[in-house]
Write an enzyme that holds these catalytic residues in place. Structure first.
Site, short mmCIF file in Angstrom:
data_model
loop_
_atom_site.label_atom_id
_atom_site.label_comp_id
_atom_site.label_asym_id
_atom_site.label_seq_id
_atom_site.Cartn_x
_atom_site.Cartn_y
_atom_site.Cartn_z
N LYS A 13 0.75 -1.18 0.02
CA LYS A 13 0.06 0.22 0.52
C LYS A 13 0.34 1.10 -0.18
CE LYS A 13 0.62 1.26 4.68
NZ LYS A 13 1.94 3.05 4.70
N ASP A 142 -2.75 -2.08 9.82
CA ASP A 142 -2.69 -1.92 8.70
C ASP A 142 -3.22 -3.58 8.01
OD1 ASP A 142 -1.61 0.94 8.44
OD2 ASP A 142 0.44 0.19 8.18
O1 C5P Z 1 -0.64 -1.47 14.67
P1 C5P Z 1 0.90 -1.05 14.36
O2 C5P Z 1 1.51 -2.26 15.13
O3 C5P Z 1 1.09 -1.12 12.63
O4 C5P Z 1 1.42 -0.38 14.99
C1 C5P Z 1 3.19 0.14 14.43
C2 C5P Z 1 3.16 0.54 15.62
O5 C5P Z 1 3.30 2.29 15.14
C3 C5P Z 1 2.99 1.46 16.79
O6 C5P Z 1 3.08 0.25 18.38
C4 C5P Z 1 2.63 2.63 17.20
O7 C5P Z 1 4.08 3.11 17.59
C5 C5P Z 1 2.59 3.31 15.81
N1 C5P Z 1 1.28 4.03 15.44
C6 C5P Z 1 0.61 4.82 16.06
N2 C5P Z 1 -0.31 4.74 16.07
C7 C5P Z 1 -1.14 4.15 14.26
C8 C5P Z 1 -0.34 2.98 14.19
C9 C5P Z 1 1.15 3.06 14.03
O8 C5P Z 1 1.42 5.18 16.88
N3 C5P Z 1 -3.29 5.09 14.73
#
Ligand code: C5P
Length: 303
Positions: A13, A142
């Protein structure tokens, strides 16, 4: 299909818009983002594992850098599908990567989404898209989009999706960097750069929606926006010259993809994308380039 193997293809993406709002109580940031799935694909082949348990084997782009245990989202995805179906998680997953690792194109999330679809098909689970999407959201912000594909608005932490209809197809060039950037580190840098400032709630750009509805790449190029870009450039200052170069070469727009360091350049058409790709490669400012088109569908069984 149940006894043999299942092959699932899943796209990368790019965030056409990534507006980052305030930090929430759970530590995530409130987002207003517009995703587009693009034709850079990872592939997962799932087959029964006679030795029992989840066995993950990875090939392709950066394979040696990735964990094959439950530190890998794909591994965790297989366990969650088995748990939901009440079956033993005995599966061999052969993952072939083309999406750059830690590149801001949601490669790890894509692999998790592909694994959800592959294991559900292998075990004849028949889980609905809604259930798969719920499991996807547990795995990462994502992952639901990698299942869905197309164009979508993401709100909440990015996992709440609303499909967006768009006209036409867009031609992209992605400039891949040496080494990745850690997503949490980029969000932390974003917070540091904004310290002391009040952060408004994020909203989706009307101009971007108009561009997609009209299928207007020139308008879309102007509307590309990423609030994480300043943070990615702060951690990787060389990306700034790369974005300038894309602009000089006539890209309709250029933006850091997600948390970077991949840079995405929008071209007028496929031919223009090839010209841009040659221009970007010849300077040696990026490791390699890939051309792709979007939108494309999300994780799907193929073959
Ligand atoms: O959701 P995911 O595990 O992919 O997110 C990875 C990191 O990205 C999270 O631990 C956080 O530090 C950051 N993040 C965030 N806010 C979001 C998505 C991701 O702070 N909306």
């Amino acid at each position: 299909m149940g006894q043999g193997s299942v092959t699932v293809r899943v796209p990368a993406k790019v965030n056409l818009q990534l507006s980052v709002g305030p930090v929430r109580r759970d530590g995530y940031h409130e987002l207003a983002t517009v995703f587009q799935a693009v034709s850079l694909f990872d592939e997962v082949v799932a087959r029964p594992n006679p030795s029992g348990g989840v066995r993950l084997v990875i090939s392709g782009e950066g394979a040696d850098l990735l964990p094959v245990d439950d530190g890998n989202l794909a591994h965790r995805a297989a366990l969650l599908v088995a748990e939901n179906l009440g079956v033993d998680p005995d599966v061999e997953l052969a993952l072939h990567k083309a999406i750059p690792i830690a590149g801001g194109m949601a490669g790890g999330s894509a692999d998790a989404a592909a694994t959800l679809v592959a294991c559900d098909a292998l075990w004849r689970g028949g889980l609905t898209r809604e259930v798969l999407s719920g499991i996807a959201a547990q795995l990462g912000s994502d992952v639901p989009f990698a299942l869905q594909g197309g164009n979508a608005i993401g709100t909440g932490r990015g996992e709440q999706l609303t499909p967006v209809l768009s006209r036409g197809s867009y031609s992209w060039v992605f400039a891949l960097a040496d080494g990745g950037l850690s997503t949490p580190a980029v969000y932390r840098e974003c917070d540091r750069l904004r310290e002391g400032r009040s952060v408004p709630n994020p909203y989706v750009s009307d101009i971007l929606m108009q561009a997609l509805a009209a299928g207007d790449p020139v308008l879309l190029g102007k509307a590309l926006h990423n609030d994480l870009q300043a943070a990615a450039l702060s951690l990787r200052p060389a990306l700034s010259a790369l974005l300038d170069l894309g602009d000089d070469l006539g890209a309709l727009g250029g933006v850091v993809s997600g948390s970077g360091p991949t840079c995405a350049f929008l071209a007028r058409d496929d031919e223009h994308a090839l010209d841009l790709a040659v221009g970007l490669t010849s300077t040696g400012m990026c490791r390699t380039v890939r051309t792709a088109t979007g939108p494309v569908v999300g994780a799907r069984v193929v073959g």
